[in-house]
Design an enzyme around this catalytic site. Structure first.
Site, PDB file in Angstrom:
ATOM      1  N   MET A 268      52.402  12.046  -7.797  1.00  0.00           N
ATOM      2  CA  MET A 268      52.743  13.391  -8.622  1.00  0.00           C
ATOM      3  C   MET A 268      51.353  13.789  -9.177  1.00  0.00           C
ATOM      4  SD  MET A 268      54.730  15.677  -9.035  1.00  0.00           S
ATOM      5  CE  MET A 268      54.374  16.927 -10.457  1.00  0.00           C
ATOM      6  N   GLU A 269      50.956  14.945  -9.074  1.00  0.00           N
ATOM      7  CA  GLU A 269      49.735  15.682  -9.714  1.00  0.00           C
ATOM      8  C   GLU A 269      49.704  15.696 -11.255  1.00  0.00           C
ATOM      9  OE1 GLU A 269      52.036  17.251  -7.409  1.00  0.00           O
ATOM     10  OE2 GLU A 269      51.984  19.443  -8.194  1.00  0.00           O
ATOM     11  N   GLU A 303      46.582  15.077  -4.276  1.00  0.00           N
ATOM     12  CA  GLU A 303      47.018  15.113  -5.798  1.00  0.00           C
ATOM     13  C   GLU A 303      45.952  15.698  -6.475  1.00  0.00           C
ATOM     14  OE1 GLU A 303      49.964  15.185  -6.115  1.00  0.00           O
ATOM     15  OE2 GLU A 303      50.574  14.027  -4.161  1.00  0.00           O
ATOM     16  N   HIS A 306      45.473  19.477  -6.456  1.00  0.00           N
ATOM     17  CA  HIS A 306      46.376  20.172  -7.056  1.00  0.00           C
ATOM     18  C   HIS A 306      45.930  20.561  -8.449  1.00  0.00           C
ATOM     19  CE1 HIS A 306      50.133  20.681  -4.767  1.00  0.00           C
ATOM     20  NE2 HIS A 306      50.448  19.298  -4.893  1.00  0.00           N
TER      21      HIS A 306
HETATM   22 ZN   LIG Z   1      51.608  18.279  -3.339  1.00  0.00          ZN
END
Ligand SMILES: [Zn+2]
Length: 877
Positions: A268-269, A303, A306
């Site tokens: 998760m970024e 990630e 992002h």
């Molecule tokens: Zn993504």
């Protein structure tokens, strides 16, 4: 069910938020069962919202509300309304300070959304709608706010992290400590993150192109500290690549990555504080396979990318998810292609797309890359939104060229920096920067399904004119019966009878991008001396199916001559599908199965072709998986597919035994481990040779596998040998290898997951009884998504034979697991159920049994909206 029928949210109902949050000041006092959350929100009415005094609506789930105050005045329960999933407050003022105190229970949070504990470490997952499980908040991506976060914790949690830069820390009189973080960039709540635990870290630095030094840190439990080097290298490569290719520099002073064992997704970024599934960040040569090394490189890149495509420019609402995911998957795919073998990366991505995304497009959950509606947004983190979304971005890249695409992305980032925008904004930036009209192209965002191109051709010897006629169509889905023609870039080349590319225009280009826009269209090529052989959809220039009636000889010719490496592989796939079809037919009619000598010869030539990249040889030798063959079938006959594929592999292994031995010996090179493209390719081909040799179940071959198992210098070779012993060894070989492997690696979480998956995926060992026994093993944990994916997911998605047993026991088992998991983790439950939702594509008895299992889930009582949405759509007619 929560409600009789969960509410559906529609894109067409989007309205701007009534209130904005200028600053969000959070304080967490961490306790496993009773964490206190104090929030101070500076709120003002949105000048763009409709007139009037709308109620302030805050989302909130599983929160214990302690107090609410506005501008310092406590509210009484009469001043607000508690809703099933939030709060409604009438506020007369245009701007005000809202203070809320609430309590949450991280220890009992098994959904792994919001704040939860993983092996004693606190961590968060807020995308898409997890922040509402932390505190009351307008939890929607178009509310962007500047966050300050203070974490208070006992001293046995020395590492306290959140987004942005650390601005304060100290001790409190009661023996606890605190750290305060400030994120200077406004962000939506889904990018919020918090981590607290007893963690170690490795440090490095990166100097940006403008000369700023950024501190890089990867945090993990002490025992894994030696497994962070590859992720750190990958991070630095990604930071460099984004500067080179997109001109994007990192913006904070620090970039942190944390590895956690319990995680629903890959990673998760969160701004400045990426949280990773430990399987997607930790690796060492002894413990991780080549594919794990490559996956880590690509996810770390994803990630990181992002930070611009997702964080600096984010989504207005969740229907726009592909805006950040499609674009970022395209970016990470190009990053991996630049660092490794471009052709192999393309083959892997297309295989995933064709096998799984095409199945999604043809199944009950079919949706466009920008869906029109959802009950539970978590169900739309799909291959369609991600992988097909990336293909759509790739098509724009193909249509505009690299320079045009860069102009468009520069304009997009410049125009929308700090904003929450839509897929439409992305396309408009591409149009404006290049003065092109992508009106028709936009249909890729609104129409679901996989388009089909039927290609016929004709050569006029007297004039030397060669013509293609291309008809496009797209199968209907319940919500979309009639579809309009897509704008499809079709990259083509023409081969002459010597196998050389023919010049297609005056400039001498040997391939052209044909723009298909009509339902039927003709293209002409002049001045040809002979009928050429078309090479269609080179490099898979569009996510479509191409039907052209190639003969066996033509496919063999393309396989050995096409200048487009991807299409050489694709010809081999077409060839294999043809062979599988024949074998399936023979099996169904009770005839003797037979593989044609021409085909065996073709595989022999490929296997012995030393000029060809070993990675490509490996991909061709593999043969399409059972799932790929199923996806190609109009109506799936699972038993015939298993029989056909097993027969083909056995025939090849017996016919080519000497050649396989020869190539194995040649590639069995002792050298220090390195995850570079050349070594990975050679290891892959070597291990495919080993597998084929073991298919014969000869003692020689199994001894070879045993030797490799005992002496391997890296996990790639060791795991391949283990797989060979599990799948083809007798009980003695297999049991011994399984035990030895576990004894040696039981302390290592990632290796244990691999060990579980190998058994669950094995047609021979992964029988339902063995799967049930594995679930009782200490290495298994139903609350850990990685273990669920390894055992239950491995069985349902990768053990085609055992899962599709005629008695329906595989489907019943999956139904049981979905019912159990739904109480713990609805997101994971709704993934596990997918394989039984595609019942309509199966023949007779299996379809009935799958449907019965699904009905049992449907009637099992209270379902989460995650599972309800998937199950009810698949039971609809
Ligand atoms: Zn993504």
């Amino acid at each position: 069910m929560q409600d009789a029928q969960p509410k559906t949210t529609y894109l067409k109902d989007y309205r701007v938020p009534d209130y904005l949050v200028d600053s969000t000041d959070l304080c967490f006092e961490l306790e496993p069962k009773a964490t206190l959350v104090k929030s101070r929100l500076k709120i003002r009415r949105n000048p763009e919202a409709e007139e009037g005094i709308p109620p302030l609506l805050l989302d909130g789930i599983d929160l214990e509300l302690l107090s609410i105050a506005i501008d310092g005045t406590m509210l009484s329960p009469a001043d607000y309304q508690e809703l099933p999933q939030g709060l409604s407050i009438i506020v007369e003022k245009p701007d005000f300070l809202l203070e809320i105190h609430n309590r949450i229970n991280p220890e009992d949070n098994t959904s792994l959304e919001g704040l939860y504990l993983s092996n004693g470490m606190y961590c968060t997952q807020c995308e898409a709608e997890g922040f509402r499980k932390i505190t009351f908040y307008p939890d929607r991506p178009d509310v962007m706010s500047k966050f300050t976060t203070t974490i208070v914790a006992p001293i046995d949690h020395p590492v306290l992290l959140s987004n942005g830069n650390e601005v304060d820390r100290g001790y409190i009189e009661d023996g606890r400590q605190f750290v305060t973080w400030e994120d200077p960039f406004a962000k939506p709540a889904y990018l919020f993150a918090l981590v607290a635990g007893d963690l170690q870290h490795v440090d490095d630095t990166f100097t940006t192109s403008s000369g700023r030094e950024v501190k890089l840190q990867i945090f993990t439990e002490a025992k894994n500290i030696g497994k962070c080097d590859h992720a750190m290298r990958s991070l630095k490569s990604a930071m460099h690549w984004d500067e080179e290719v997109y001109g994007r520099e990192y913006d904070l002073d620090i970039f942190m990555v944390v590895a956690v064992d319990h995680f629903n997704m890959g990673a998760m970024e969160n701004k400045g504080l990426n949280i990773f599934n430990s399987a997607c960040v930790l690796a060492s040569p002894e413990t991780a396979t080549d594919s794990a090394f490559q996956r880590i490189e690509s996810i770390v890149g994803h990630e990181y990318f992002h930070n611009w495509s997702g964080n600096r420019v984010t989504c207005r609402d969740w229907f726009q998810l592909s805006l950040k995911e499609g674009f970022t998957v395209f970016r990470d795919a190009e990053f991996s292609a630049d660092l490794n073998s471009r052709a192999v990366k393309r083959i892997e991505d297309v295989t995933l797309l064709r096998t799984n995304q095409f199945a999604e497009d043809a199944g009950p959950m079919a949706h466009p890359i920008r869906p029109d509606s959802y009950m539970e947004i978590s169900n739309f983190y799909t291959l369609t939104v991600y992988e097909k979304g990336a293909e759509v971005v790739r098509m724009i890249h193909t249509l505009l060229g690299a320079d045009g695409f860069r102009k468009g992305s520069d304009l997009y980032f410049e125009r929308h920096d700090g904003c929450a925008v839509t897929c439409e904004d992305f396309i408009v930036a591409m149009e404006d920067a290049n003065q092109v009209d992508l009106t028709q192209f936009r249909r890729w965002y609104s129409q679901a399904g996989t388009p089909v191109l039927d290609v016929t051709d004709q050569f006029d010897e007297s004039t030397g004119v060669y013509r293609f006629v291309i008809r496009q169509s797209c199968p209907p889905i319940p919500e979309q019966k009639d579809k309009l023609p897509f704008h499809i870039p079709l990259t083509v080349g023409l081969l002459d009878s010597t196998g050389s590319d023919i010049a297609l225009d005056k400039a001498g280009s040997t391939q052209l991008v044909l723009e298909i826009t009509e339902s039927e269209q003709m293209f002409e090529f002049n001045g040809l001396n002979e009928k050429p052989l078309p090479s269609l959809l080179r490099s898979f220039s569009a996510p479509v199916k191409v039907r052209y009636d190639y003969s066996l000889e033509q496919l063999l010719f393309l396989m050995s001559h096409d200048s487009d490496t991807f299409n050489r592989w694709d010809a081999s796939q077409r060839l294999a599908f043809k062979a599988m079809n024949l074998l399936q037919g023979a099996y169904q009619e009770g005839l003797t199965l037979k593989l044609s000598p021409e085909l065996i010869l073709a595989y022999r030539n490929i296997l012995l072709d030393k000029e060809l990249d070993p990675a490509l040889v490996a991909e061709i030798m593999l043969l399409p998986s059972e799932h790929s063959i199923a996806e190609e079938s109009v109506s799936i006959d699972a038993e015939a597919i298993v029989a056909a594929r097993a027969f083909a592999r056995k025939s090849l292994s017996c016919a080519l035994i000497d050649e396989l031995k020869e190539r194995y010996a040649e590639l069995d090179i002792e050298r220090p481990y390195s995850p570079n493209a050349k070594d990975i390719a050679e290891r892959r081909l070597k291990n495919i040779c080993l597998e084929y040799l073991c298919i014969t179940e000869s003692a020689d071959a199994l001894d070879l596998a045993q030797r490799q198992f005992d002496s391997a210098g890296n996990m790639t070779d060791r795991a391949a040998a283990l797989s060979a012993l599990i799948n083809y060894g007798n009980d003695q070989y297999a049991e011994q290898a399984i035990h030895q492997f576990y004894d040696r690696w039981k302390e290592d979480t990632q290796v244990t997951e691999l060990w579980l998956a190998q058994q669950a995926c094995s047609a021979k060992r992964g029988t339902l009884n063995n799967i049930k026994a594995l679930m009782q093993h200490p290495a298994f944990e139903l609350k850990n998504p990685n273990k669920v994916r390894a055992v239950i997911g491995g069985f349902a998605n990768r053990n085609f034979q055992q899962f599709h047993k005629n008695d329906g026991s595989g489907f019943e088992f999956v139904a049981d697991q979905v019912i159990a998991l739904d109480k713990l983790n609805p997101q994971i439950a709704s993934r596990v159920v997918i394989p039984i939702t595609r019942w309509k594509k199966y023949q007779g008895d299996l379809a009935d049994k799958m449907k019965a299992a699904l009905l049992r889930v449907s009637n099992s009582g209270e379902l989460s909206k995650d599972v309800y949405e998937v199950v009810s759509k698949s039971l609809m007619n």
